[in-house]
Design a protein around this motif. Structure first.
Motif, PDB file in Angstrom:
ATOM      1  N   GLN A   1      10.539  15.122  -8.595  1.00 49.75           N
ATOM      2  CA  GLN A   1       9.792  15.349  -9.833  1.00 49.75           C
ATOM      3  C   GLN A   1       9.010  14.106 -10.244  1.00 49.75           C
ATOM      4  N   VAL A   2       9.634  12.922 -10.196  1.00 49.29           N
ATOM      5  CA  VAL A   2       8.893  11.718 -10.596  1.00 49.29           C
ATOM      6  C   VAL A   2       7.770  11.414  -9.606  1.00 49.29           C
ATOM      7  N   LEU A   3       7.968  11.751  -8.342  1.00 47.45           N
ATOM      8  CA  LEU A   3       6.880  11.565  -7.372  1.00 47.45           C
ATOM      9  C   LEU A   3       5.719  12.513  -7.669  1.00 47.45           C
ATOM     10  N   ALA A   4       6.024  13.732  -8.075  1.00 40.11           N
ATOM     11  CA  ALA A   4       4.973  14.687  -8.426  1.00 40.11           C
ATOM     12  C   ALA A   4       4.208  14.230  -9.665  1.00 40.11           C
ATOM     13  N   ASP A   5       4.891  13.540 -10.573  1.00 40.61           N
ATOM     14  CA  ASP A   5       4.279  13.053 -11.810  1.00 40.61           C
ATOM     15  C   ASP A   5       3.968  11.556 -11.745  1.00 40.61           C
ATOM     16  N   HIS A   6       3.888  11.011 -10.548  1.00 37.77           N
ATOM     17  CA  HIS A   6       3.752   9.566 -10.320  1.00 37.77           C
ATOM     18  C   HIS A   6       2.752   8.866 -11.247  1.00 37.77           C
ATOM     19  N   PRO A   7       1.528   9.379 -11.438  1.00 38.36           N
ATOM     20  CA  PRO A   7       0.568   8.684 -12.308  1.00 38.36           C
ATOM     21  C   PRO A   7       1.031   8.542 -13.759  1.00 38.36           C
ATOM     22  N   ARG A   8       1.886   9.437 -14.233  1.00 40.60           N
ATOM     23  CA  ARG A   8       2.392   9.354 -15.610  1.00 40.60           C
ATOM     24  C   ARG A   8       3.273   8.128 -15.797  1.00 40.60           C
ATOM     25  N   TYR A   9       3.874   7.643 -14.720  1.00 35.88           N
ATOM     26  CA  TYR A   9       4.753   6.475 -14.783  1.00 35.88           C
ATOM     27  C   TYR A   9       4.046   5.196 -14.351  1.00 35.88           C
ATOM     28  N   TRP A  10       3.157   5.287 -13.377  1.00 37.50           N
ATOM     29  CA  TRP A  10       2.596   4.099 -12.738  1.00 37.50           C
ATOM     30  C   TRP A  10       1.084   3.966 -12.859  1.00 37.50           C
ATOM     31  N   GLY A  11       0.421   4.922 -13.479  1.00 35.53           N
ATOM     32  CA  GLY A  11      -1.031   4.839 -13.613  1.00 35.53           C
ATOM     33  C   GLY A  11      -1.691   4.878 -12.248  1.00 35.53           C
ATOM     34  N   GLU A  12      -2.607   3.956 -12.024  1.00 36.28           N
ATOM     35  CA  GLU A  12      -3.387   3.913 -10.781  1.00 36.28           C
ATOM     36  C   GLU A  12      -2.626   3.264  -9.623  1.00 36.28           C
ATOM     37  N   ARG A  13      -1.545   2.551  -9.908  1.00 35.60           N
ATOM     38  CA  ARG A  13      -0.800   1.890  -8.833  1.00 35.60           C
ATOM     39  C   ARG A  13      -0.020   2.924  -8.029  1.00 35.60           C
ATOM     40  N   ASP A  14      -0.172   2.906  -6.722  1.00 39.12           N
ATOM     41  CA  ASP A  14       0.538   3.852  -5.866  1.00 39.12           C
ATOM     42  C   ASP A  14       1.805   3.196  -5.338  1.00 39.12           C
ATOM     43  N   LEU A  15       2.910   3.485  -5.997  1.00 42.55           N
ATOM     44  CA  LEU A  15       4.203   2.920  -5.608  1.00 42.55           C
ATOM     45  C   LEU A  15       5.147   3.990  -5.054  1.00 42.55           C
ATOM     46  N   ARG A  16       4.575   5.098  -4.609  1.00 43.65           N
ATOM     47  CA  ARG A  16       5.417   6.191  -4.104  1.00 43.65           C
ATOM     48  C   ARG A  16       6.290   5.753  -2.939  1.00 43.65           C
ATOM     49  N   SER A  17       5.798   4.848  -2.104  1.00 44.24           N
ATOM     50  CA  SER A  17       6.587   4.427  -0.931  1.00 44.24           C
ATOM     51  C   SER A  17       7.841   3.657  -1.320  1.00 44.24           C
ATOM     52  N   LEU A  18       7.919   3.163  -2.553  1.00 46.97           N
ATOM     53  CA  LEU A  18       9.108   2.436  -3.007  1.00 46.97           C
ATOM     54  C   LEU A  18      10.207   3.366  -3.524  1.00 46.97           C
ATOM     55  N   HIS A  19       9.912   4.633  -3.654  1.00 42.36           N
ATOM     56  CA  HIS A  19      10.877   5.606  -4.162  1.00 42.36           C
ATOM     57  C   HIS A  19      11.741   6.119  -3.009  1.00 42.36           C
ATOM     58  N   LEU A  20      12.696   5.327  -2.645  1.00 43.64           N
ATOM     59  CA  LEU A  20      13.538   5.615  -1.484  1.00 43.64           C
ATOM     60  C   LEU A  20      14.615   6.634  -1.833  1.00 43.64           C
ATOM     61  N   LEU A  21      14.574   7.748  -1.161  1.00 45.87           N
ATOM     62  CA  LEU A  21      15.568   8.793  -1.410  1.00 45.87           C
ATOM     63  C   LEU A  21      16.980   8.299  -1.122  1.00 45.87           C
ATOM     64  N   ALA A  22      17.117   7.392  -0.170  1.00 47.79           N
ATOM     65  CA  ALA A  22      18.443   6.865   0.173  1.00 47.79           C
ATOM     66  C   ALA A  22      19.089   6.150  -1.007  1.00 47.79           C
TER      67      ALA A  22
ATOM     68  N   ASP B   1       3.856   8.662 -22.209  1.00 49.27           N
ATOM     69  CA  ASP B   1       4.027   9.082 -23.602  1.00 49.27           C
ATOM     70  C   ASP B   1       5.353   8.649 -24.215  1.00 49.27           C
ATOM     71  N   ALA B   2       6.179   7.928 -23.458  1.00 46.03           N
ATOM     72  CA  ALA B   2       7.469   7.459 -23.978  1.00 46.03           C
ATOM     73  C   ALA B   2       7.540   5.933 -24.049  1.00 46.03           C
ATOM     74  N   ARG B   3       6.433   5.259 -23.712  1.00 42.55           N
ATOM     75  CA  ARG B   3       6.422   3.793 -23.759  1.00 42.55           C
ATOM     76  C   ARG B   3       6.469   3.304 -25.196  1.00 42.55           C
ATOM     77  N   GLY B   4       7.093   2.156 -25.371  1.00 44.60           N
ATOM     78  CA  GLY B   4       7.188   1.562 -26.697  1.00 44.60           C
ATOM     79  C   GLY B   4       8.292   2.143 -27.551  1.00 44.60           C
ATOM     80  N   THR B   5       9.142   2.968 -26.968  1.00 42.46           N
ATOM     81  CA  THR B   5      10.225   3.607 -27.728  1.00 42.46           C
ATOM     82  C   THR B   5      11.574   2.928 -27.518  1.00 42.46           C
TER      83      THR B   5
END
Length: 158
Positions: A20-41, A83-87
């Motif tokens: 789910q977070v990979l599908a919504d990746h831009p909502r968390y990371w903006g333009e930075r592509d950090l999907r390869s760091l999301h290790l399922l292991a 939408d949850a930053r600063g909370t």
């Protein structure tokens, strides 16, 4: 784990949460592509220290970490949805991670970010982490900001 007044609860991540977070990746990371760091292991093997902050509207933030054999609670990734930053959610995730890591024998906390990530550096300093710029950390000419925090654990913001 308990829910806050806003209905957000922090709990161990499931494999479906990573997808789910990979599908919504831009909502968390903006333009930075950090999907390869999301290790399922990480989620599969270090479940109690890989956390999601879940609300009625989905995953608001997450932290993936583990405890090393030498007693370091290492934060691999932490992100809060746009939408949850600063909370205070990032701070709450770190607090929950510190507690889970302590239960697994962690004696210190550590995280790493790029030297140009001023937001991350300021955030970690606000949590009481010391920062050291380590030359060639990620290879020749690739310095990184390395954060350390010793006990007491609990809320790392205190």
């Amino acid at each position: 784990m308990t829910a806050e007044a806003d209905g957000t609860r922090i709990e161990p991540a499931r494999m479906a949460d990573v997808h789910q977070v990979l599908a919504d990746h831009p909502r968390y990371w903006g333009e930075r592509d950090l999907r390869s760091l999301h290790l399922l292991a990480l989620v599969r093997e270090f479940g109690p220290t890989c956390l999601v902050a879940r609300g009625e509207d989905g995953i608001r933030g997450y932290l993936f970490g583990f405890v090393t054999p030498t007693g370091t609670g290492y934060v691999h990734l932490v992100a809060v949805r746009d939408d949850a930053r600063g909370t205070g959610l990032g701070r709450r995730l770190y607090g929950a991670f510190a507690e889970a890591a302590r239960h697994q024998g962690a004696q210190r906390l550590k995280a790493v970010t790029s030297v140009g990530n001023a937001g991350s550096i300021a955030f970690h300093r606000s949590l009481g982490f010391s920062v050291e710029i380590v030359a060639d950390h990620d290879g020749p000419g690739r310095p990184m900001a390395v954060f350390h925090r010793d006990p007491p654990f609990g809320d790392p913001g205190t």
